[in-house]
Design an enzyme around this catalytic site. Structure first.
Site, PDB file in Angstrom:
ATOM      1  N   GLU A  24       0.829  -1.208   0.000  1.00  0.00           N
ATOM      2  CA  GLU A  24       0.000   0.000   0.000  1.00  0.00           C
ATOM      3  C   GLU A  24       0.868   1.265   0.000  1.00  0.00           C
ATOM      4  O   GLU A  24       1.060   1.902   1.040  1.00  0.00           O
ATOM      5  CB  GLU A  24      -0.948   0.023   1.197  1.00  0.00           C
ATOM      6  CG  GLU A  24      -1.930   1.193   1.148  1.00  0.00           C
ATOM      7  CD  GLU A  24      -2.833   1.275   2.372  1.00  0.00           C
ATOM      8  OE1 GLU A  24      -3.637   2.220   2.439  1.00  0.00           O
ATOM      9  OE2 GLU A  24      -2.722   0.410   3.263  1.00  0.00           O
ATOM     10  N   LYS A  76      -2.599  -2.065  -3.168  1.00  0.00           N
ATOM     11  CA  LYS A  76      -3.652  -1.155  -2.714  1.00  0.00           C
ATOM     12  C   LYS A  76      -3.187   0.277  -2.951  1.00  0.00           C
ATOM     13  O   LYS A  76      -2.156   0.703  -2.421  1.00  0.00           O
ATOM     14  CB  LYS A  76      -3.954  -1.386  -1.232  1.00  0.00           C
ATOM     15  CG  LYS A  76      -5.053  -0.489  -0.678  1.00  0.00           C
ATOM     16  CD  LYS A  76      -5.441  -0.907   0.741  1.00  0.00           C
ATOM     17  CE  LYS A  76      -6.519   0.003   1.315  1.00  0.00           C
ATOM     18  NZ  LYS A  76      -6.969  -0.429   2.647  1.00  0.00           N
TER      19      LYS A  76
END
Length: 249
Positions: A130, A167
């Site tokens: 992420e 992500k």
């Protein structure tokens, strides 16, 4: 305080609308992973309902340097990964933040994310990388250009049998991440809500084909501890349907 937080999280995941036909996975804090819901460890409870359990492994963000915030040193990672396997986690999640289109900073973020991902993969867990681009960054689109190039290069360096999940913030240009979505080593590309309201995040998500929602704040929008079960469940059910619809447009 964490007891109260766990009660709220348990209230969400035990709701009638929180089901595997709409929810693919749930990202847990370490303490949530170690706690129980209805007499079962949280991961076991989710798995029994057909929902994949994932645990957050980073220890927060370092101070900003070169326009980014790297992860702080992950001093607890090895024992946490061992326990994650014991607690039936499918994978992990780790967050760092990009605040400016600085090539050196973005490359450092990607290098760190993939170095930690290799350690996670060695335990048989699937990492969610992420590297969040701050939605308020004045040069967000340029940061996304740099990030995508570095991610694709790093993905091409992974062994063929070790896929990951990525992500990211919803891109400035719709469908900008299509080549990441289609990369053979990306199991799924998911989007964080990034501080946007639920309605705004859903509108942007619907413009990006193949991008799935991984919303937290946007999912929980409108929920309060004071609500009756009926009101709480109704708000949650509406949010789940709205986000699911945006993800499948």
């Amino acid at each position: 305080m964490f007891d109260l937080m766990h009660q709220m999280r348990a209230r969400v995941v035990t709701a009638a609308s929180f089901t595997s036909d709409r929810i693919l996975a749930a990202i847990l804090f370490e303490q949530t992973m170690d706690r129980t819901i209805e007499g079962q460890l949280t991961g076991e409870y989710l798995t029994a309902r057909g929902i994949v359990p994932i645990v957050k492994v980073d220890q927060g963000l370092a101070e900003e340097e070169d326009g980014v915030q790297l992860m702080r040193p992950l001093t607890k990672l090895e024992p946490l990964l061992t326990r994650a396997v014991e607690r039936t986690m499918f994978g992990t999640k780790m967050r760092s933040v990009i605040k400016a289109a600085n090539p050196a900073g973005i490359r450092a973020i990607v290098d760190q994310q993939f170095a930690v991902a290799a350690q996670i993969l060695s335990h048989g867990l699937v990492p969610i990388l992420e590297p969040e681009v701050d939605v308020h960054a004045p040069d967000k689109a340029e940061a996304e250009n740099l990030l995508k190039a570095d991610l694709l290069a790093a993905l091409d360096g992974l062994p063929r049998h070790q896929p990951v999940i990525v992500k990211l913030s919803i891109p400035t240009v719709p469908d900008f991440y299509t080549d990441l979505i289609e990369h053979p080593l990306v199991l799924r590309l998911v989007a964080l809500s990034g501080g946007y309201s639920q309605s705004h995040a859903c509108r942007l998500l619907a413009e990006n084909h193949g991008l799935s929602a991984s919303f937290s704040r946007a999912l929980l929008e409108g929920l309060t501890v004071q609500q009756s079960d009926a009101a709480f469940n109704a708000v949650l059910a509406t949010s789940i349907e709205r986000i699911y619809a945006a993800s499948t447009t």
